[in-house]
Design an enzyme around this catalytic site. Structure first.
Site, PDB file in Angstrom:
ATOM      1  N   SER A 288     -16.297  -0.024  -3.245  1.00 45.86           N
ATOM      2  CA  SER A 288     -15.456   1.021  -3.859  1.00 45.86           C
ATOM      3  C   SER A 288     -16.094   2.403  -3.782  1.00 45.86           C
ATOM      4  CB  SER A 288     -15.125   0.677  -5.321  1.00 45.86           C
ATOM      5  OG  SER A 288     -14.360  -0.501  -5.401  1.00 45.86           O
ATOM      6  N   GLY A 289     -16.877   2.641  -2.734  1.00 45.32           N
ATOM      7  CA  GLY A 289     -17.495   3.946  -2.525  1.00 45.32           C
ATOM      8  C   GLY A 289     -18.917   4.052  -3.045  1.00 45.32           C
TER       9      GLY A 289
ATOM     10  N   GLY B 238     -23.310   6.571  -1.580  1.00 46.58           N
ATOM     11  CA  GLY B 238     -24.349   7.373  -2.216  1.00 46.58           C
ATOM     12  C   GLY B 238     -23.824   8.553  -3.008  1.00 46.58           C
TER      13      GLY B 238
ATOM     14  N   PRO C   9     -16.002  -2.914   1.733  1.00 43.94           N
ATOM     15  CA  PRO C   9     -17.323  -2.973   2.370  1.00 43.94           C
ATOM     16  C   PRO C   9     -18.309  -1.963   1.791  1.00 43.94           C
ATOM     17  CG  PRO C   9     -15.761  -1.854   3.810  1.00 43.94           C
ATOM     18  CD  PRO C   9     -14.965  -2.461   2.680  1.00 43.94           C
TER      19      PRO C   9
ATOM     20  N   TYR D 182       0.833  -1.209   0.000  1.00 41.20           N
ATOM     21  CA  TYR D 182       0.000   0.000   0.000  1.00 41.20           C
ATOM     22  C   TYR D 182       0.866   1.257   0.000  1.00 41.20           C
ATOM     23  CZ  TYR D 182      -4.022  -2.951   1.325  1.00 41.20           C
ATOM     24  OH  TYR D 182      -5.017  -3.900   1.367  1.00 41.20           O
TER      25      TYR D 182
ATOM     26  N   LEU E 201     -21.507   2.522  -2.115  1.00 41.62           N
ATOM     27  CA  LEU E 201     -22.464   2.495  -1.009  1.00 41.62           C
ATOM     28  C   LEU E 201     -22.313   3.692  -0.059  1.00 41.62           C
ATOM     29  CD1 LEU E 201     -22.458  -1.348  -0.347  1.00 41.62           C
ATOM     30  CD2 LEU E 201     -24.342   0.024  -1.276  1.00 41.62           C
TER      31      LEU E 201
END
Length: 305
Positions: A201-202, A206, A198, A51, A204
């Site tokens: 990738s963004g 909105g 979770p 990372y 959820l």
């Protein structure tokens, strides 16, 4: 915050994903995010040697400083990066763990995870090397990532001295594949499950809208044309429906996404990334929502398995 277990480790139900450190945010911003996470009661911090071009580990280690012993430190190895061939051979594991320990500024890794399967190296060799690290106190528990049920079963069968305490695979309301085989295995074998992506990738959160380009600076904007499948009309329509459901319950769709995952018994912790302290606060708030059976049923109707 509530806690759950991964092997002998006790972790907060909301963890901090550190993949943004050294890539999307620098040292100062990392310090702020880590500080917010510590203040909010997050105890699981998950990173990887790849990372941020390996900067995530060094940024995280510096940000934790004297508070290292307050948290469960998880990192990963095995994916190639500059100057490192990757893989899960005994020799490479030795190199990888020493490099991670140095960058993190610590004498032990609480959860050391094989980032991806290595078809070239037998599980017996990999688990033997990891078992030695546990015996030496350099690692407390071992885990894996991106493993199928067949791989988990094979690994469990070849070693009597070392067993994966966790598996970290993609899982969210819009991606339910682990429910077919991996989650039932985790339930039966007592293996902790850590979902990555979770928030899809963004999606959820909105913040992506039908007919609009992804907002600048977002993960999907950076993907360009490759994000088209993520932003399909069907997926965006599901997000709209999920957002409406969450609002009716007095919550955001982000909170629904995290709380839904925590309603799955196999999930040990939801590792959510953040680039700002306020995002940490939102993730933690989501972990406090105990979703009702009625809401879970409505999620199932909107985004069925």
């Amino acid at each position: 915050m509530d806690t759950r277990t991964i092997g002998s480790l006790t972790v907060s139900v909301v963890g901090l994903g550190c993949n943004n450190f050294g890539m999307r945010i620098g040292r100062q911003e990392t310090d702020a995010v880590v500080g917010a996470a510590l203040s909010a009661g997050i105890t699981l911090f998950d990173t990887a040697d790849i990372y941020g071009g390996s900067k995530s580990e060094s940024h995280l280690g510096a940000a934790l400083g004297s508070r290292r012993d307050e948290i469960v430190l998880a990192t990963k190895f095995g994916v190639p990066y500059e100057g490192h061939e990757g893989g899960a051979s005994a020799g490479y594991i030795r190199t990888a763990v020493e490099d991670s320990l140095t960058r993190l500024g610590t004498d032990r890794i609480d959860l050391y995870q094989l980032h991806a399967p290595d078809a070239k190296t037998p599980f017996a060799e990999t688990l033997g090397a990891l078992s030695e690290l546990v015996d030496e106190g350099k690692v407390r528990e071992i885990g894996c990532s991106n493993f199928t049920r067949a791989m988990l079963e094979e690994a469990a069968a070849v070693s009597s001295s070392a067993h994966f305490a966790s598996v970290q695979n993609q899982y969210n309301i819009l991606y339910r594949e682990p429910e077919d085989e991996v989650l039932p295995y985790c339930d039966a074998a007592g293996v902790g499950f850590l979902p990555y992506f979770p928030l899809a990738s963004g999606l959820l959160t909105g913040k992506y809208k039908a007919g609009e380009a992804p907002p600048e600076g977002t993960r999907l904007a950076a993907m360009g044309d490759a994000a088209a499948s993520q932003l399909s009309d069907d997926r965006l329509a599901k997000v709209v429906a999920l957002s409406s459901l969450a609002e009716q319950a007095g919550h955001t769709v982000l909170e629904l996404a995290i709380a839904w995952l925590l309603a799955q018994e196999s999930v040990s912790s939801v590792i959510a990334g953040a680039t700002k302290p306020e995002q940490v606060a939102a993730n933690v708030a989501a972990g406090n929502w105990k979703v009702s059976p009625e809401v879970l049923a409505e999620v199932e109707a909107i985004a069925p398995r």
